[in-house]
Design an enzyme around this catalytic site. Structure first.
Site, PDB file in Angstrom:
ATOM      1  N   ARG A  19       0.864  -1.187   0.000  1.00  0.00           N
ATOM      2  CA  ARG A  19       0.000   0.000   0.000  1.00  0.00           C
ATOM      3  C   ARG A  19       0.894   1.228   0.000  1.00  0.00           C
ATOM      4  O   ARG A  19       1.739   1.399   0.881  1.00  0.00           O
ATOM      5  CB  ARG A  19      -0.896  -0.023   1.229  1.00  0.00           C
ATOM      6  CG  ARG A  19      -1.899   1.121   1.307  1.00  0.00           C
ATOM      7  CD  ARG A  19      -2.880   0.815   2.426  1.00  0.00           C
ATOM      8  NE  ARG A  19      -3.935   1.801   2.571  1.00  0.00           N
ATOM      9  CZ  ARG A  19      -3.883   2.829   3.414  1.00  0.00           C
ATOM     10  NH1 ARG A  19      -2.810   3.030   4.163  1.00  0.00           N
ATOM     11  NH2 ARG A  19      -4.898   3.663   3.499  1.00  0.00           N
ATOM     12  N   SER A  56     -12.769  -3.003  -0.392  1.00  0.00           N
ATOM     13  CA  SER A  56     -13.027  -2.431   0.933  1.00  0.00           C
ATOM     14  C   SER A  56     -14.474  -2.001   1.096  1.00  0.00           C
ATOM     15  O   SER A  56     -15.026  -1.329   0.222  1.00  0.00           O
ATOM     16  CB  SER A  56     -12.161  -1.187   1.145  1.00  0.00           C
ATOM     17  OG  SER A  56     -10.835  -1.546   1.366  1.00  0.00           O
ATOM     18  N   LYS A  88      -5.327   5.793   8.103  1.00  0.00           N
ATOM     19  CA  LYS A  88      -6.141   6.011   6.915  1.00  0.00           C
ATOM     20  C   LYS A  88      -6.561   7.462   6.913  1.00  0.00           C
ATOM     21  O   LYS A  88      -7.011   7.974   7.937  1.00  0.00           O
ATOM     22  CB  LYS A  88      -7.351   5.089   6.940  1.00  0.00           C
ATOM     23  CG  LYS A  88      -8.127   5.185   5.657  1.00  0.00           C
ATOM     24  CD  LYS A  88      -9.032   4.016   5.419  1.00  0.00           C
ATOM     25  CE  LYS A  88      -9.400   4.035   3.955  1.00  0.00           C
ATOM     26  NZ  LYS A  88     -10.789   3.899   3.716  1.00  0.00           N
TER      27      LYS A  88
END
Ligand code: TZP
Ligand code: MG
Length: 208
Positions: free
Chosen positions: A39, A108, A137
């Protein structure tokens, strides 16, 4: 459910760990990871592609599968094992057209409505979160909680679910107890060093 998620699903974060993606992958493999998501929210596509290429070679040399977050183009170019998409990324059906039937596609979701909508899409697993509050996040959705997670679990029974957000070695068992097939972790594994031993401990918690 034809795809099986491993009990612990690590996700890389170069800022948090202070390590390149390949170094994180090396440590996580050392700790027993079998599926890792790369990520990257800051590097240019060119730089991320370069790092992911090296990380993928290392992962495949150890029989470990690698999922790319967000970038279907990079997953396609590198023949990565799959892609992880969010609600505002390319739609899963479009990613499936590009990556083909063999690719692992994760998606997600942040509430029951999204999970229900996702259950008819060509995806291999759902991520549900944030389960607890998280610092990793940008603009996170409202916390789903353990009750929210088990509510989604009983209604979605044909797709594996990985829970994400604020999960640590200490709370992983209760998240699995609420019905998740797997726990995804960033800071729980990568903050403060020693990712390999934390990966090992988490796998132990999952098996118990
Ligand atoms: N999606 C929902 S929460 C989250 C993502 C990417 C961040 C998880 O990070 P951490 O450190 O495991 O809470
Ligand atoms: Mg995304």
């Amino acid at each position: 459910m034809s795809f099986t998620l491993p009990g612990v699903y690590p996700i890389t974060d170069t800022k948090l760990s202070g390590l390149s993606h390949v170094d994180q992958v090396r440590q996580l493999i050392d700790g027993g990871a079998t599926l890792i998501q790369l990520r990257e929210k800051d590097l240019s596509p060119r730089e991320f592609h370069r790092e992911a290429e090296v990380a993928l070679k290392l992962a495949h040399a150890h029989g470990v599968r690698l999922i790319i977050n967000d970038r279907v183009d990079i997953a396609f170019a590198l023949k990565a094992d799959g892609i992880h998409l969010g609600q505002t990324d390319l739609p899963p059906a479009e990613a499936r057209k590009i990556l083909g039937d063999e690719a692992i596609i994760g998606f997600s979701t942040h509430n029951l409505e999204q999970a229900r909508a996702a259950s008819t899409l060509p995806v291999d697993y759902l991520a549900v979160g944030p389960i607890f509050s998280t610092a990793n996040k940008r603009a996170p959705d409202p916390v789903v909680g353990l009750i929210g997670l088990s509510d989604i679990r009983v209604r979605i029974d044909h797709l594996p679910i990985v829970a994400i957000g604020g999960i640590t070695v200490a709370n992983a068992s209760e998240v699995l107890g609420a019905g998740a097939d797997s726990v995804a972790m960033i800071s729980g594994l990568l903050a403060g060093g020693n990712a390999a031993s934390r990966m090992r401990e988490s796998l132990k918690a999952w098996k118990e």
